[in-house]
Motif scaffolding. Structure first.
Motif, PDB file in Angstrom:
ATOM      1  N   ASP A  12     -10.606  -5.009   5.370  1.00  7.67           N
ATOM      2  CA  ASP A  12     -11.828  -5.224   6.130  1.00  7.67           C
ATOM      3  C   ASP A  12     -11.870  -4.084   7.136  1.00  7.67           C
ATOM      4  OD1 ASP A  12     -13.727  -5.930   8.062  1.00  7.67           O
ATOM      5  OD2 ASP A  12     -13.304  -8.069   7.873  1.00  7.67           O
ATOM      6  N   VAL A  13     -12.813  -3.192   6.956  1.00  6.63           N
ATOM      7  CA  VAL A  13     -12.883  -1.990   7.782  1.00  6.63           C
ATOM      8  C   VAL A  13     -12.939  -2.338   9.265  1.00  6.63           C
ATOM      9  CG1 VAL A  13     -14.284   0.033   8.323  1.00  6.63           C
ATOM     10  CG2 VAL A  13     -13.902  -0.605   5.955  1.00  6.63           C
ATOM     11  N   GLN A  14     -13.704  -3.363   9.606  1.00  5.41           N
ATOM     12  CA  GLN A  14     -13.850  -3.724  11.014  1.00  5.41           C
ATOM     13  C   GLN A  14     -12.527  -4.216  11.592  1.00  5.41           C
ATOM     14  OE1 GLN A  14     -16.810  -2.999  12.646  1.00  5.41           O
ATOM     15  NE2 GLN A  14     -15.393  -3.197  14.344  1.00  5.41           N
ATOM     16  N   VAL A  15     -11.779  -5.028  10.820  1.00  4.11           N
ATOM     17  CA  VAL A  15     -10.480  -5.530  11.290  1.00  4.11           C
ATOM     18  C   VAL A  15      -9.512  -4.363  11.479  1.00  4.11           C
ATOM     19  CG1 VAL A  15      -8.460  -6.922  10.621  1.00  4.11           C
ATOM     20  CG2 VAL A  15     -10.766  -7.832  10.284  1.00  4.11           C
ATOM     21  N   ALA A  16      -9.467  -3.451  10.522  1.00  5.17           N
ATOM     22  CA  ALA A  16      -8.570  -2.291  10.611  1.00  5.17           C
ATOM     23  C   ALA A  16      -8.939  -1.401  11.795  1.00  5.17           C
ATOM     24  CB  ALA A  16      -8.621  -1.497   9.304  1.00  5.17           C
ATOM     25  N   GLU A  17     -10.219  -1.170  11.970  1.00 11.07           N
ATOM     26  CA  GLU A  17     -10.680  -0.328  13.073  1.00 11.07           C
ATOM     27  C   GLU A  17     -10.380  -0.984  14.423  1.00 11.07           C
ATOM     28  OE1 GLU A  17     -14.619   2.298  14.000  1.00 11.07           O
ATOM     29  OE2 GLU A  17     -14.927   0.302  13.157  1.00 11.07           O
ATOM     30  N   ASP A  18     -10.617  -2.296  14.513  1.00 14.15           N
ATOM     31  CA  ASP A  18     -10.334  -3.021  15.758  1.00 14.15           C
ATOM     32  C   ASP A  18      -8.844  -2.999  16.078  1.00 14.15           C
ATOM     33  OD1 ASP A  18     -13.018  -3.549  16.011  1.00 14.15           O
ATOM     34  OD2 ASP A  18     -12.878  -5.655  15.374  1.00 14.15           O
ATOM     35  N   TRP A  19      -8.004  -3.077  15.043  1.00 12.47           N
ATOM     36  CA  TRP A  19      -6.552  -3.056  15.245  1.00 12.47           C
ATOM     37  C   TRP A  19      -6.122  -1.724  15.856  1.00 12.47           C
ATOM     38  CZ3 TRP A  19      -2.368  -0.593  12.443  1.00 12.47           C
ATOM     39  CH2 TRP A  19      -1.101  -1.083  12.790  1.00 12.47           C
ATOM     40  N   ILE A  20      -6.591  -0.621  15.277  1.00 10.60           N
ATOM     41  CA  ILE A  20      -6.245   0.706  15.801  1.00 10.60           C
ATOM     42  C   ILE A  20      -6.765   0.861  17.227  1.00 10.60           C
ATOM     43  CG2 ILE A  20      -6.736   3.200  15.575  1.00 10.60           C
ATOM     44  CD1 ILE A  20      -4.662   2.345  13.576  1.00 10.60           C
ATOM     45  N   THR A  21      -7.993   0.412  17.476  1.00 16.28           N
ATOM     46  CA  THR A  21      -8.589   0.516  18.810  1.00 16.28           C
ATOM     47  C   THR A  21      -7.761  -0.262  19.835  1.00 16.28           C
ATOM     48  OG1 THR A  21     -10.780   0.785  17.866  1.00 16.28           O
ATOM     49  CG2 THR A  21     -10.685   0.092  20.168  1.00 16.28           C
ATOM     50  N   ARG A  22      -7.347  -1.469  19.474  1.00 17.86           N
ATOM     51  CA  ARG A  22      -6.535  -2.300  20.381  1.00 17.86           C
ATOM     52  C   ARG A  22      -5.204  -1.607  20.697  1.00 17.86           C
ATOM     53  NH1 ARG A  22      -4.992  -5.204  24.252  1.00 17.86           N
ATOM     54  NH2 ARG A  22      -3.775  -7.059  23.883  1.00 17.86           N
ATOM     55  N   LEU A  23      -4.563  -1.056  19.692  1.00 17.60           N
ATOM     56  CA  LEU A  23      -3.292  -0.368  19.907  1.00 17.60           C
ATOM     57  C   LEU A  23      -3.470   0.863  20.802  1.00 17.60           C
ATOM     58  CD1 LEU A  23      -1.774  -0.617  16.331  1.00 17.60           C
ATOM     59  CD2 LEU A  23      -1.169  -1.977  18.331  1.00 17.60           C
ATOM     60  N   GLU A  24      -4.539   1.589  20.587  1.00 17.21           N
ATOM     61  CA  GLU A  24      -4.772   2.773  21.420  1.00 17.21           C
ATOM     62  C   GLU A  24      -5.024   2.391  22.878  1.00 17.21           C
ATOM     63  OE1 GLU A  24      -7.717   5.002  19.126  1.00 17.21           O
ATOM     64  OE2 GLU A  24      -6.091   6.286  18.416  1.00 17.21           O
ATOM     65  N   LYS A  25      -5.660   1.251  23.109  1.00 17.18           N
ATOM     66  CA  LYS A  25      -5.847   0.777  24.491  1.00 17.18           C
ATOM     67  C   LYS A  25      -4.494   0.491  25.137  1.00 17.18           C
ATOM     68  CE  LYS A  25     -10.371  -1.434  24.131  1.00 17.18           C
ATOM     69  NZ  LYS A  25     -11.085  -2.724  24.178  1.00 17.18           N
ATOM     70  N   ILE A  26      -3.612  -0.147  24.378  1.00 13.38           N
ATOM     71  CA  ILE A  26      -2.271  -0.447  24.901  1.00 13.38           C
ATOM     72  C   ILE A  26      -1.526   0.850  25.194  1.00 13.38           C
ATOM     73  CG2 ILE A  26      -0.025  -1.483  24.375  1.00 13.38           C
ATOM     74  CD1 ILE A  26      -1.573  -3.603  22.708  1.00 13.38           C
ATOM     75  N   PHE A  27      -1.610   1.815  24.306  1.00 20.12           N
ATOM     76  CA  PHE A  27      -0.950   3.107  24.527  1.00 20.12           C
ATOM     77  C   PHE A  27      -1.460   3.773  25.795  1.00 20.12           C
ATOM     78  CE2 PHE A  27      -0.404   3.561  19.671  1.00 20.12           C
ATOM     79  CZ  PHE A  27       0.763   2.819  19.712  1.00 20.12           C
ATOM     80  N   ASN A  28      -2.754   3.692  26.023  1.00 15.63           N
ATOM     81  CA  ASN A  28      -3.331   4.291  27.227  1.00 15.63           C
ATOM     82  C   ASN A  28      -2.830   3.603  28.488  1.00 15.63           C
ATOM     83  OD1 ASN A  28      -4.764   6.206  25.807  1.00 15.63           O
ATOM     84  ND2 ASN A  28      -6.608   4.976  25.693  1.00 15.63           N
ATOM     85  N   ILE A  29      -2.759   2.269  28.460  1.00 17.62           N
ATOM     86  CA  ILE A  29      -2.262   1.526  29.624  1.00 17.62           C
ATOM     87  C   ILE A  29      -0.812   1.888  29.911  1.00 17.62           C
ATOM     88  CG2 ILE A  29      -1.605  -0.791  30.432  1.00 17.62           C
ATOM     89  CD1 ILE A  29      -4.137  -1.800  28.951  1.00 17.62           C
ATOM     90  N   LEU A  30      -0.009   1.986  28.856  1.00 16.42           N
ATOM     91  CA  LEU A  30       1.417   2.295  29.011  1.00 16.42           C
ATOM     92  C   LEU A  30       1.675   3.774  29.286  1.00 16.42           C
ATOM     93  CD1 LEU A  30       2.971   0.238  26.065  1.00 16.42           C
ATOM     94  CD2 LEU A  30       3.035  -0.315  28.499  1.00 16.42           C
ATOM     95  N   GLU A  31       0.653   4.602  29.106  1.00 18.99           N
ATOM     96  CA  GLU A  31       0.835   6.051  29.141  1.00 18.99           C
ATOM     97  C   GLU A  31       1.970   6.437  28.187  1.00 18.99           C
ATOM     98  OE1 GLU A  31       1.314   7.214  33.224  1.00 18.99           O
ATOM     99  OE2 GLU A  31      -0.753   6.710  33.711  1.00 18.99           O
ATOM    100  N   CYS A  32       1.842   5.891  27.010  1.00 15.32           N
ATOM    101  CA  CYS A  32       2.871   6.030  25.972  1.00 15.32           C
ATOM    102  C   CYS A  32       2.994   7.476  25.497  1.00 15.32           C
ATOM    103  CB  CYS A  32       2.495   5.129  24.796  1.00 15.32           C
ATOM    104  SG  CYS A  32       3.691   5.134  23.481  1.00 15.32           S
TER     105      CYS A  32
END
Length: 195
Positions: free
Chosen positions: A86-106
Motif C-alpha cells: 500500500d503506497v500510502q502505508v509505505a510512504e507514511d512509514w518512511i515519513t514517520r521514521l524521518e521525523k524521528i530521525f530529525n528529532i533525535l538529530e540522528c
C-alpha cells in the motif's frame, strides 16, 4: 701413456667433482625452494590466525555505539513495517521514521541500522535478500541506499506513474471546498517528476 692415463684420471675426477657440485647446487636449489615454500606457508598461517583472532573478538565499535541510538529511537515508538503493498502505508512509514530521525538529530550512518531493525515479516525477508545482493556488489548500506531499494519494492513504477497522471489532471470540483483540493494536490504533488 702414464701421463695420458693420469690426465684422464684427473679429468674424471674433475668431471665427477663437477657432477657432484652440480648435484649439490641442484639440491641447494631444491632446499631454497622448499624453504621459500615453508616461509610462504608460515606467512599464510600467520595471516589466517590473525583473521580468525579478529573474527572471534567481540564486535565493539558498531554494536556498542549503535545501541544507545536504538534505545533512543525505540523511545519514540517507531512503527514496524511488514511489507504492505500500500503506497500510502509505505510512504507514511518512511515519513514517520524521518521525523524521528530529525528529532533525535540522528547521524546519517545510523539511520539504515535503525530502520532495518523495524522491518518485519515479508519486508524482513525481502530486505535480507536485497542486502545480500547489495553486499555481494560491494554496496555500502546507507539510509539513501535503503530508501532507494525500499521505493523500488514498495512504490512500483506503475503506481507512481498512475499518481503522476492524476496529479497532472487534477481539477478542483465546483462543489468541493478548496481545502480538500489542496490536500489532494499536495499528496499527488509528492509523486510528480515534472516539478
Amino acid at each position: 701413456m702414464f701421463a695420458a692415463a693420469h690426465r684422464e684420471f684427473q679429468v674424471g675426477v674433475v668431471f665427477r667433482a663437477g657432477l657432484a657440485a652440480a648435484k649439490s647446487w641442484e639440491h641447494c636449489g631444491e632446499v631454497v625452494q622448499a624453504r621459500q615454500e615453508q616461509e610462504k606457508d608460515a606467512a599464510i598461517a600467520t595471516t589466517i590466525a590473525a583473521v580468525l583472532a579478529q573474527l572471534q573478538q567481540p564486535k565493539q565499535g558498531i554494536a556498542e555505539t549503535a545501541q544507545p541510538w536504538i534505545v533512543e529511537f525505540g523511545k519514540h515508538h517507531p512503527p514496524g513495517f511488514k511489507g504492505t503493498f500500500d503506497v500510502q502505508v509505505a510512504e507514511d512509514w518512511i515519513t514517520r521514521l524521518e521525523k524521528i530521525f530529525n528529532i533525535l538529530e540522528c547521524p546519517f550512518e545510523r539511520k539504515a541500522q535503525m530502520v532495518i531493525y523495524k522491518i518485519e515479516g515479508e519486508a524482513d525477508r525481502w530486505w535480507k535478500n536485497t542486502e545480500l545482493v547489495l553486499q555481494a556488489n560491494g554496496t555500502l548500506i546507507t539510509w539513501e541506499v535503503f530508501k532507494d531499494q525500499f521505493f523500488l519494492k514498495y512504490f512500483p513504477r506503475s503506481m507512481t506513474d498512475e499518481k503522476e497522471a492524476k496529479f497532472l489532471t487534477i481539477k478542483q470540483a465546483m462543489n468541493k471546498p478548496f481545502d480538500k483540493y489542496l490536500v489532494r494536490y499536495i499528496k499527488l504533488f509528492r509523486n510528480s517528476t515534472y516539478l
